[in-house]
Design a protein around this motif. Structure first.
Motif, PDB file in Angstrom:
ATOM      1  N   LEU A 180     -38.204  17.659  -1.701  1.00  0.00           N
ATOM      2  CA  LEU A 180     -39.532  18.173  -1.392  1.00  0.00           C
ATOM      3  C   LEU A 180     -40.130  18.780  -2.652  1.00  0.00           C
ATOM      4  CD1 LEU A 180     -41.744  18.931   0.700  1.00  0.00           C
ATOM      5  CD2 LEU A 180     -40.473  21.052   1.091  1.00  0.00           C
ATOM      6  N   GLN A 181     -41.393  18.515  -2.885  1.00  0.00           N
ATOM      7  CA  GLN A 181     -42.062  18.984  -4.101  1.00  0.00           C
ATOM      8  C   GLN A 181     -42.019  20.500  -4.214  1.00  0.00           C
ATOM      9  OE1 GLN A 181     -46.316  18.048  -4.375  1.00  0.00           O
ATOM     10  NE2 GLN A 181     -45.972  17.366  -6.469  1.00  0.00           N
ATOM     11  N   GLN A 200     -39.904  13.874  -6.685  1.00  0.00           N
ATOM     12  CA  GLN A 200     -40.453  14.855  -5.750  1.00  0.00           C
ATOM     13  C   GLN A 200     -41.465  14.203  -4.810  1.00  0.00           C
ATOM     14  OE1 GLN A 200     -41.444  18.734  -7.371  1.00  0.00           O
ATOM     15  NE2 GLN A 200     -40.430  18.214  -9.311  1.00  0.00           N
ATOM     16  N   PHE A 201     -41.424  14.640  -3.539  1.00  0.00           N
ATOM     17  CA  PHE A 201     -42.289  14.074  -2.502  1.00  0.00           C
ATOM     18  C   PHE A 201     -43.051  15.194  -1.803  1.00  0.00           C
ATOM     19  CE2 PHE A 201     -38.975  11.051  -3.307  1.00  0.00           C
ATOM     20  CZ  PHE A 201     -39.586   9.811  -3.212  1.00  0.00           C
ATOM     21  N   ALA A 207     -39.327  12.345   1.524  1.00  0.00           N
ATOM     22  CA  ALA A 207     -38.105  12.405   0.707  1.00  0.00           C
ATOM     23  C   ALA A 207     -36.946  11.714   1.416  1.00  0.00           C
ATOM     24  CB  ALA A 207     -37.771  13.857   0.399  1.00  0.00           C
ATOM     25  N   LEU A 208     -36.866  11.897   2.734  1.00  0.00           N
ATOM     26  CA  LEU A 208     -35.799  11.257   3.506  1.00  0.00           C
ATOM     27  C   LEU A 208     -35.999   9.749   3.566  1.00  0.00           C
ATOM     28  CD1 LEU A 208     -33.283  11.553   5.279  1.00  0.00           C
ATOM     29  CD2 LEU A 208     -34.818  11.862   7.239  1.00  0.00           C
ATOM     30  N   ARG A 214     -33.310   3.410   0.233  1.00  0.00           N
ATOM     31  CA  ARG A 214     -32.394   3.251  -0.901  1.00  0.00           C
ATOM     32  C   ARG A 214     -33.120   3.181  -2.240  1.00  0.00           C
ATOM     33  NH1 ARG A 214     -27.430   2.143   1.705  1.00  0.00           N
ATOM     34  NH2 ARG A 214     -27.778   1.525   3.867  1.00  0.00           N
ATOM     35  N   ARG A 215     -34.265   3.877  -2.307  1.00  0.00           N
ATOM     36  CA  ARG A 215     -34.957   4.021  -3.588  1.00  0.00           C
ATOM     37  C   ARG A 215     -34.353   5.159  -4.407  1.00  0.00           C
ATOM     38  NH1 ARG A 215     -39.434   3.756  -0.109  1.00  0.00           N
ATOM     39  NH2 ARG A 215     -40.020   5.913  -0.608  1.00  0.00           N
ATOM     40  N   VAL A 216     -33.566   6.002  -3.753  1.00  0.00           N
ATOM     41  CA  VAL A 216     -32.849   7.082  -4.432  1.00  0.00           C
ATOM     42  C   VAL A 216     -31.402   7.069  -3.965  1.00  0.00           C
ATOM     43  CG1 VAL A 216     -34.935   8.511  -4.650  1.00  0.00           C
ATOM     44  CG2 VAL A 216     -33.427   8.789  -2.647  1.00  0.00           C
ATOM     45  N   ASP A 217     -30.568   7.804  -4.680  1.00  0.00           N
ATOM     46  CA  ASP A 217     -29.143   7.826  -4.354  1.00  0.00           C
ATOM     47  C   ASP A 217     -28.763   8.966  -3.421  1.00  0.00           C
ATOM     48  OD1 ASP A 217     -28.478   5.682  -6.256  1.00  0.00           O
ATOM     49  OD2 ASP A 217     -29.008   7.182  -7.780  1.00  0.00           O
ATOM     50  N   GLY A 218     -29.597   9.993  -3.371  1.00  0.00           N
ATOM     51  CA  GLY A 218     -29.278  11.141  -2.536  1.00  0.00           C
ATOM     52  C   GLY A 218     -30.516  11.943  -2.195  1.00  0.00           C
TER      53      GLY A 218
END
Length: 304
Positions: A180-181, A200-201, A207-208, A214-218
């Motif tokens: 989260l931003q 940051q979203f 963000a979830l 799968r654009r991010v790892d965690g």
């Protein structure tokens, strides 16, 4: 009584205020009998008890609690529109202790910036609203004993490339986290994962979704939120197994009323360690997926 929920516009009340401690006069020995106008100890205790918020609440017949409605697993509306969450359970625990009825509570919905002002202006009896204990806030309100230790952590896809926190750290600059931003969010993540990239979203949902796609790892966020998400999809996500930046969550009451504060603390302590442990443990299991160990009988461990 049926829950009554009153929304309070965020920022609608003054932000700061310091209140002096109330005190009752007392006299000892010959001073009281000398007619000096001082209260004897028994009278002083009666006056103090009569002005406590505890007496006010009992006479009113229901508890007024400041809280929110948009932050699971702490306080949110379920599919039926009922206000639920860990904070809500703590409020109902107090109502049960006061009236032997967990329904005798009125919830005042408010933004985070209204938590202390609502106490100062006596719009609420107590705030149960994922409130972090800080020295600055403790100058304006009295905190109860904490009932949760928060922290930040990382959640990953169960079938993803990373399984443990050591895997995340070993990934170095190849690791990407969603969050989260927040102006401090990169500093928080870099305390334990110094080389990670943080995307940051504008919302936790976005963000979830970045993790789900799968654009991010965690997913980097509060551990309570991570535990809640894993409760909703136990086979989809896994926790990295490490938390950092601890902070304590507690309720807060208006300053200067030790009788009310002591009563609330008594209820909370006995929920964590004594007569209401089953209630407290059920809430932890429901909202966080944490199974609490039953306190050992014998000498009270908190005094060991």
């Amino acid at each position: 009584m049926t829950d009554k929920i009153i929304p309070v516009p965020e920022g609608s009340m003054v932000r700061r205020g310091i209140l002096g401690l109330s005190a009752a006069g007392a006299a000892v020995g010959g001073l009281a009998s000398a007619g000096l106008g001082l209260l004897a100890p028994t009278s002083a205790r009666a006056q103090e008890a009569g002005t406590s918020r505890l007496q006010t609440v009992l006479e009113r017949g229901h508890l007024i609690v400041g809280t929110g409605s948009t932050n699971p697993p702490w306080h949110f509306e379920d599919e039926s529109g009922t206000l639920v969450g860990m904070d809500i359970d703590m409020a109902r625990l107090l109502a049960r202790g006061l009236f032997d009825d967990p329904e005798k509570v009125e919830f005042v919905l408010q933004g985070p910036d209204a938590r202390i002002p609502s106490l100062i202006t006596e719009k609420v009896d107590i705030v149960c609203q994922f409130m972090t204990v800080t020295p600055g806030r403790a100058q304006q309100a009295d905190f109860t004993v904490p009932y949760y230790r928060e922290g930040v952590g990382v959640m990953m896809m169960a079938d993803g490339d990373y399984k443990t926190f050591d895997d995340l750290k070993a990934a170095g600059s190849d690791l990407t986290l969603s969050a989260l931003q927040n102006v401090f969010i990169e500093d928080w993540a870099h305390k334990e994962l110094p080389e990670a990239r943080v995307d940051q979203f504008e919302s936790p949902d976005a963000a979830l979704q970045a993790l789900n796609a799968r654009r991010v790892d965690g997913y980097f966020g509060d551990q309570s939120a991570i535990r809640w998400l894993m409760q909703q999809a136990p086979d989809r996500y896994i926790d990295a197994g490490r938390g950092w930046m601890p902070n304590s969550y507690a309720s807060a009451v208006k300053q200067g009323d030790p009788i009310w504060l002591n009563w609330v603390n008594t209820v909370y302590r006995e929920a964590m360690l004594g007569v209401d442990f089953d209630y407290f443990a059920a809430s932890y299991q429901k909202w966080f997926g944490i199974t609490l160990e039953t306190p050992k009988v014998g000498f009270p461990s908190e005094f060991a």
